[in-house]
Design a protein around this motif. Structure first.
Motif, PDB file in Angstrom:
ATOM      1  N   TYR A 147      46.026  33.201  43.965  1.00 11.65           N
ATOM      2  CA  TYR A 147      46.419  34.255  43.480  1.00 11.65           C
ATOM      3  C   TYR A 147      47.607  34.785  42.942  1.00 11.65           C
ATOM      4  CZ  TYR A 147      46.419  39.439  42.916  1.00 11.65           C
ATOM      5  OH  TYR A 147      46.722  40.712  42.544  1.00 11.65           O
ATOM      6  N   PHE A 148      48.608  34.420  43.634  1.00 14.52           N
ATOM      7  CA  PHE A 148      49.805  34.660  43.083  1.00 14.52           C
ATOM      8  C   PHE A 148      50.508  33.763  42.105  1.00 14.52           C
ATOM      9  CE2 PHE A 148      50.058  37.529  46.892  1.00 14.52           C
ATOM     10  CZ  PHE A 148      50.812  38.617  46.304  1.00 14.52           C
ATOM     11  N   ILE A 190      51.701  41.163  40.851  1.00 16.93           N
ATOM     12  CA  ILE A 190      52.035  39.733  41.229  1.00 16.93           C
ATOM     13  C   ILE A 190      53.464  39.622  41.685  1.00 16.93           C
ATOM     14  CG2 ILE A 190      50.997  37.344  40.485  1.00 16.93           C
ATOM     15  CD1 ILE A 190      49.153  39.498  40.282  1.00 16.93           C
ATOM     16  N   ASP A 191      53.950  40.114  42.523  1.00 13.66           N
ATOM     17  CA  ASP A 191      55.346  40.158  43.018  1.00 13.66           C
ATOM     18  C   ASP A 191      55.426  39.540  44.652  1.00 13.66           C
ATOM     19  OD1 ASP A 191      57.748  40.570  44.133  1.00 13.66           O
ATOM     20  OD2 ASP A 191      57.964  42.525  43.622  1.00 13.66           O
ATOM     21  N   THR A 245      48.386  32.414  39.816  1.00 13.58           N
ATOM     22  CA  THR A 245      47.354  32.371  38.471  1.00 13.58           C
ATOM     23  C   THR A 245      47.158  33.810  37.832  1.00 13.58           C
ATOM     24  OG1 THR A 245      45.312  32.349  39.456  1.00 13.58           O
ATOM     25  CG2 THR A 245      46.217  30.210  39.132  1.00 13.58           C
ATOM     26  N   SER A 246      47.204  34.801  38.807  1.00 13.30           N
ATOM     27  CA  SER A 246      46.886  36.206  38.218  1.00 13.30           C
ATOM     28  C   SER A 246      47.900  36.629  37.417  1.00 13.30           C
ATOM     29  CB  SER A 246      46.712  36.954  39.507  1.00 13.30           C
ATOM     30  OG  SER A 246      45.401  36.620  40.240  1.00 13.30           O
ATOM     31  N   LYS A 247      47.404  37.558  36.346  1.00 11.90           N
ATOM     32  CA  LYS A 247      48.382  38.379  35.576  1.00 11.90           C
ATOM     33  C   LYS A 247      48.646  39.708  36.186  1.00 11.90           C
ATOM     34  CE  LYS A 247      48.198  35.240  32.234  1.00 11.90           C
ATOM     35  NZ  LYS A 247      48.900  33.969  32.848  1.00 11.90           N
ATOM     36  N   PRO A 248      49.782  40.243  36.236  1.00 13.13           N
ATOM     37  CA  PRO A 248      50.060  41.464  36.733  1.00 13.13           C
ATOM     38  C   PRO A 248      49.051  42.619  35.902  1.00 13.13           C
ATOM     39  CG  PRO A 248      51.921  40.527  36.052  1.00 13.13           C
ATOM     40  CD  PRO A 248      51.027  39.692  35.418  1.00 13.13           C
ATOM     41  N   SER A 249      48.535  43.642  36.788  1.00  9.12           N
ATOM     42  CA  SER A 249      47.988  44.498  36.493  1.00  9.12           C
ATOM     43  C   SER A 249      48.561  45.868  36.338  1.00  9.12           C
ATOM     44  CB  SER A 249      46.539  44.979  37.691  1.00  9.12           C
ATOM     45  OG  SER A 249      45.877  46.036  37.465  1.00  9.12           O
TER      46      SER A 249
END
Length: 178
Positions: free
Chosen positions: A103-104, A62-63, A106-110
Motif C-alpha cells: 500500500y505504501f 501515504i506517509d 504503490t498508492s497515491k496520496p488522497s
C-alpha cells in the motif's frame, strides 16, 4: 511443529488476546459513564485524538514514517478491517508492517476529507479505548465506518496497538451526502 500449524496457533492466540482486550474494555466502559463531546477533554484525551487523526492523515497521505510512528511496535499489536467486500487482519507489528508495505509503495496520496463522530474515549492507567464513526469524503462513496482503537502509553507516549474497523452500511446504499 509445521509452519502452518505454528501460524494457526499464533492466530488463535492473537484472537484470544484481542477478545480479552475487548472484554476488559467493555467491563471498564460499563463501570464508567461515557463522556460527551461537549464536556471538554483531558490532556490524555486530546493527545489520543491527535494521535488517531495523525495516523489516519498519514495513512491517506501515504506517509509511512509518520504512520508507523503512531503505532506501538509490539508483538501483540493487531489490525482488523471488515466491510461488505473483504475481511483482513494482521497480528503483531511485523505482520502489520509487512501487510501494508505494498500500500505504501504503490498508492497515491488522497485529498479525502475525514470527519469523526467521537463516541467515547476511556483511559485506564497506561491503556485507553477510543471509539468513533469515521466519514471519508472522497469520490469513492465509501460507507461510514465504526472504528475502535486500543492504545497503550509506551515510554510516556500514546501508541496505537489495536485497530478494528467495520463498515456500518452496505456499499452503495442510498445515503445523504455529508
Amino acid at each position: 511443529m509445521p509452519l502452518r500449524s505454528a501460524q494457526a496457533k499464533t492466530v488463535k492466540i492473537m484472537k484470544a488476546l484481542f477478545n480479552l482486550i475487548l472484554q476488559g474494555t467493555a467491563t471498564a466502559l460499563a463501570q464508567a459513564p461515557l463522556k460527551s463531546k461537549s464536556t471538554g477533554t483531558s490532556g490524555d484525551e486530546t493527545a489520543i485524538r491527535q494521535l488517531i487523526e495523525r495516523e489516519t492523515k498519514a495513512f491517506f497521505e501515504i506517509d509511512y514514517n509518520t504512520w508507523a510512528s503512531c503505532w506501538g511496535h509490539v508483538p501483540y499489536a493487531f489490525w482488523a478491517f471488515a466491510d461488505t467486500t473483504d475481511v483482513n487482519y494482521f497480528s503483531g507489528w511485523d505482520e502489520i508492517q509487512k501487510g501494508f508495505a505494498g500500500y505504501f509503495k504503490t498508492s497515491k496520496p488522497s485529498t479525502a476529507k475525514i470527519d469523526r463522530d467521537w463516541l467515547s474515549i476511556k483511559i485506564f492507567g497506561n491503556g485507553a479505548y477510543a471509539r468513533f464513526i469515521q466519514h471519508v469524503h472522497d469520490d469513492t462513496l465509501r460507507p461510514p465506518q465504526e472504528e475502535v482503537r486500543v492504545l497503550e502509553k509506551i515510554n510516556g507516549q500514546w501508541k496505537i496497538i489495536c485497530v478494528s474497523v467495520i463498515a456500518i452500511e452496505k456499499d452503495k446504499e442510498n445515503r445523504p451526502v455529508r
